[in-house]
Design a protein around this motif. Sequence first.
Motif, PDB file in Angstrom:
ATOM      1  N   MET A 271       0.848  -1.177   0.000  1.00  0.00           N
ATOM      2  CA  MET A 271       0.000   0.000   0.000  1.00  0.00           C
ATOM      3  C   MET A 271       0.891   1.238   0.000  1.00  0.00           C
ATOM      4  SD  MET A 271      -2.740   1.233   2.860  1.00  0.00           S
ATOM      5  CE  MET A 271      -4.139   0.349   2.248  1.00  0.00           C
ATOM      6  N   PRO A 272       0.677   2.155  -0.926  1.00  0.00           N
ATOM      7  CA  PRO A 272       1.523   3.350  -0.988  1.00  0.00           C
ATOM      8  C   PRO A 272       1.238   4.278   0.181  1.00  0.00           C
ATOM      9  CG  PRO A 272      -0.221   3.490  -2.610  1.00  0.00           C
ATOM     10  CD  PRO A 272      -0.311   2.128  -1.996  1.00  0.00           C
ATOM     11  N   ARG A 273       2.273   4.924   0.647  1.00  0.00           N
ATOM     12  CA  ARG A 273       2.133   5.904   1.727  1.00  0.00           C
ATOM     13  C   ARG A 273       1.799   7.260   1.125  1.00  0.00           C
ATOM     14  NH1 ARG A 273       3.268   4.496   7.164  1.00  0.00           N
ATOM     15  NH2 ARG A 273       3.970   2.372   7.092  1.00  0.00           N
ATOM     16  N   HIS A 274       0.897   7.968   1.752  1.00  0.00           N
ATOM     17  CA  HIS A 274       0.503   9.289   1.272  1.00  0.00           C
ATOM     18  C   HIS A 274       1.251  10.347   2.055  1.00  0.00           C
ATOM     19  CE1 HIS A 274      -2.778   7.816  -1.189  1.00  0.00           C
ATOM     20  NE2 HIS A 274      -3.096   7.018  -0.200  1.00  0.00           N
ATOM     21  N   SER A 275       1.519  11.436   1.406  1.00  0.00           N
ATOM     22  CA  SER A 275       2.128  12.576   2.056  1.00  0.00           C
ATOM     23  C   SER A 275       1.004  13.506   2.497  1.00  0.00           C
ATOM     24  CB  SER A 275       3.059  13.280   1.066  1.00  0.00           C
ATOM     25  OG  SER A 275       3.611  14.411   1.656  1.00  0.00           O
ATOM     26  N   TRP A 276       0.849  13.686   3.785  1.00  0.00           N
ATOM     27  CA  TRP A 276      -0.243  14.511   4.301  1.00  0.00           C
ATOM     28  C   TRP A 276       0.233  15.920   4.573  1.00  0.00           C
ATOM     29  CZ3 TRP A 276      -5.093  13.206   3.948  1.00  0.00           C
ATOM     30  CH2 TRP A 276      -5.407  11.862   3.774  1.00  0.00           C
ATOM     31  N   THR A 277      -0.376  16.871   3.916  1.00  0.00           N
ATOM     32  CA  THR A 277      -0.104  18.283   4.131  1.00  0.00           C
ATOM     33  C   THR A 277      -1.264  18.874   4.921  1.00  0.00           C
ATOM     34  OG1 THR A 277      -1.242  18.945   2.120  1.00  0.00           O
ATOM     35  CG2 THR A 277       1.125  18.458   1.927  1.00  0.00           C
ATOM     36  N   ALA A 278      -1.061  20.066   5.437  1.00  0.00           N
ATOM     37  CA  ALA A 278      -2.141  20.761   6.141  1.00  0.00           C
ATOM     38  C   ALA A 278      -3.345  20.924   5.230  1.00  0.00           C
ATOM     39  CB  ALA A 278      -1.649  22.121   6.636  1.00  0.00           C
ATOM     40  N   GLU A 279      -3.092  21.280   3.970  1.00  0.00           N
ATOM     41  CA  GLU A 279      -4.184  21.475   3.018  1.00  0.00           C
ATOM     42  C   GLU A 279      -4.977  20.191   2.795  1.00  0.00           C
ATOM     43  OE1 GLU A 279      -1.013  22.385   2.455  1.00  0.00           O
ATOM     44  OE2 GLU A 279      -1.101  24.563   2.327  1.00  0.00           O
ATOM     45  N   ARG A 280      -4.271  19.071   2.680  1.00  0.00           N
ATOM     46  CA  ARG A 280      -4.965  17.798   2.448  1.00  0.00           C
ATOM     47  C   ARG A 280      -5.790  17.383   3.650  1.00  0.00           C
ATOM     48  NH1 ARG A 280      -1.864  12.936   0.485  1.00  0.00           N
ATOM     49  NH2 ARG A 280      -3.983  12.194   0.263  1.00  0.00           N
ATOM     50  N   VAL A 281      -5.286  17.624   4.857  1.00  0.00           N
ATOM     51  CA  VAL A 281      -6.046  17.269   6.057  1.00  0.00           C
ATOM     52  C   VAL A 281      -7.304  18.126   6.138  1.00  0.00           C
ATOM     53  CG1 VAL A 281      -6.022  17.143   8.578  1.00  0.00           C
ATOM     54  CG2 VAL A 281      -3.984  16.478   7.281  1.00  0.00           C
TER      55      VAL A 281
ATOM     56  N   ALA B  17      -8.842  19.520   3.686  1.00  0.00           N
ATOM     57  CA  ALA B  17      -9.722  19.153   2.568  1.00  0.00           C
ATOM     58  C   ALA B  17     -10.547  17.902   2.841  1.00  0.00           C
ATOM     59  CB  ALA B  17      -8.897  18.973   1.300  1.00  0.00           C
ATOM     60  N   LEU B  18     -10.240  17.160   3.881  1.00  0.00           N
ATOM     61  CA  LEU B  18     -11.021  15.962   4.206  1.00  0.00           C
ATOM     62  C   LEU B  18     -12.457  16.292   4.574  1.00  0.00           C
ATOM     63  CD1 LEU B  18      -8.426  13.976   6.330  1.00  0.00           C
ATOM     64  CD2 LEU B  18      -9.267  13.373   4.058  1.00  0.00           C
ATOM     65  N   GLY B  19     -12.695  17.505   5.017  1.00  0.00           N
ATOM     66  CA  GLY B  19     -14.050  17.886   5.423  1.00  0.00           C
ATOM     67  C   GLY B  19     -14.201  17.787   6.923  1.00  0.00           C
ATOM     68  N   SER B  20     -15.385  17.465   7.391  1.00  0.00           N
ATOM     69  CA  SER B  20     -15.637  17.463   8.827  1.00  0.00           C
ATOM     70  C   SER B  20     -15.246  16.157   9.507  1.00  0.00           C
ATOM     71  CB  SER B  20     -17.103  17.788   9.111  1.00  0.00           C
ATOM     72  OG  SER B  20     -17.929  16.824   8.489  1.00  0.00           O
ATOM     73  N   THR B  21     -15.320  15.039   8.787  1.00  0.00           N
ATOM     74  CA  THR B  21     -14.941  13.756   9.376  1.00  0.00           C
ATOM     75  C   THR B  21     -14.125  12.944   8.380  1.00  0.00           C
ATOM     76  OG1 THR B  21     -16.949  12.628   8.627  1.00  0.00           O
ATOM     77  CG2 THR B  21     -17.005  13.624  10.836  1.00  0.00           C
ATOM     78  N   THR B  22     -13.465  11.924   8.891  1.00  0.00           N
ATOM     79  CA  THR B  22     -12.714  11.003   8.052  1.00  0.00           C
ATOM     80  C   THR B  22     -12.785   9.612   8.665  1.00  0.00           C
ATOM     81  OG1 THR B  22     -10.629  10.663   6.886  1.00  0.00           O
ATOM     82  CG2 THR B  22     -10.466  11.378   9.176  1.00  0.00           C
ATOM     83  N   THR B  23     -12.228   8.640   7.982  1.00  0.00           N
ATOM     84  CA  THR B  23     -12.232   7.280   8.500  1.00  0.00           C
ATOM     85  C   THR B  23     -11.135   7.110   9.536  1.00  0.00           C
ATOM     86  OG1 THR B  23     -10.687   6.453   6.840  1.00  0.00           O
ATOM     87  CG2 THR B  23     -13.050   6.397   6.277  1.00  0.00           C
ATOM     88  N   LEU B  24     -11.257   6.086  10.346  1.00  0.00           N
ATOM     89  CA  LEU B  24     -10.244   5.786  11.353  1.00  0.00           C
ATOM     90  C   LEU B  24      -8.910   5.449  10.694  1.00  0.00           C
ATOM     91  CD1 LEU B  24      -9.602   5.383  14.352  1.00  0.00           C
ATOM     92  CD2 LEU B  24     -10.323   3.008  14.084  1.00  0.00           C
TER      93      LEU B  24
END
Length: 113
Positions: A1-11, A13-20
């Motif tokens: 599984m590829p690792r994603h690079s999480w930026t402030a913008e991407r976090v 952009a998830l909206g109000s909730t995300t998966t565990l």
Amino acid sequence: MPRHSWTAERVIALGSTTTLTTAGQILGIGRTKSYTLARAGTFPVPVIRIGNRYTVPVAPLLVLLGIEKESAGGRLTENDGSSLHRNTAAPTRAPHNANPRKATSHGDRRHHL
């Protein structure tokens, strides 16, 4: 599984909730450990359980990561930023009908078992 690079913008952009699983990836926690922590009530941010499904509010993730979202102008400030990467490329997603093996028109709604 590829690792994603999480930026402030991407976090944000998830909206109000995300998966565990996604919340765990953002925090550098694996899937199995995320579920173990959630079941024990020790996941680093609040987790909402709905039936067998876990949902994580994004706002506490932003607070934990030290990301502030200013409403005027939408500027981002990273207080710590140590757990965030600087890759600001937006994630790309293939169209829902991109699978060439399922090249059927929308009018053809045959179900395959």
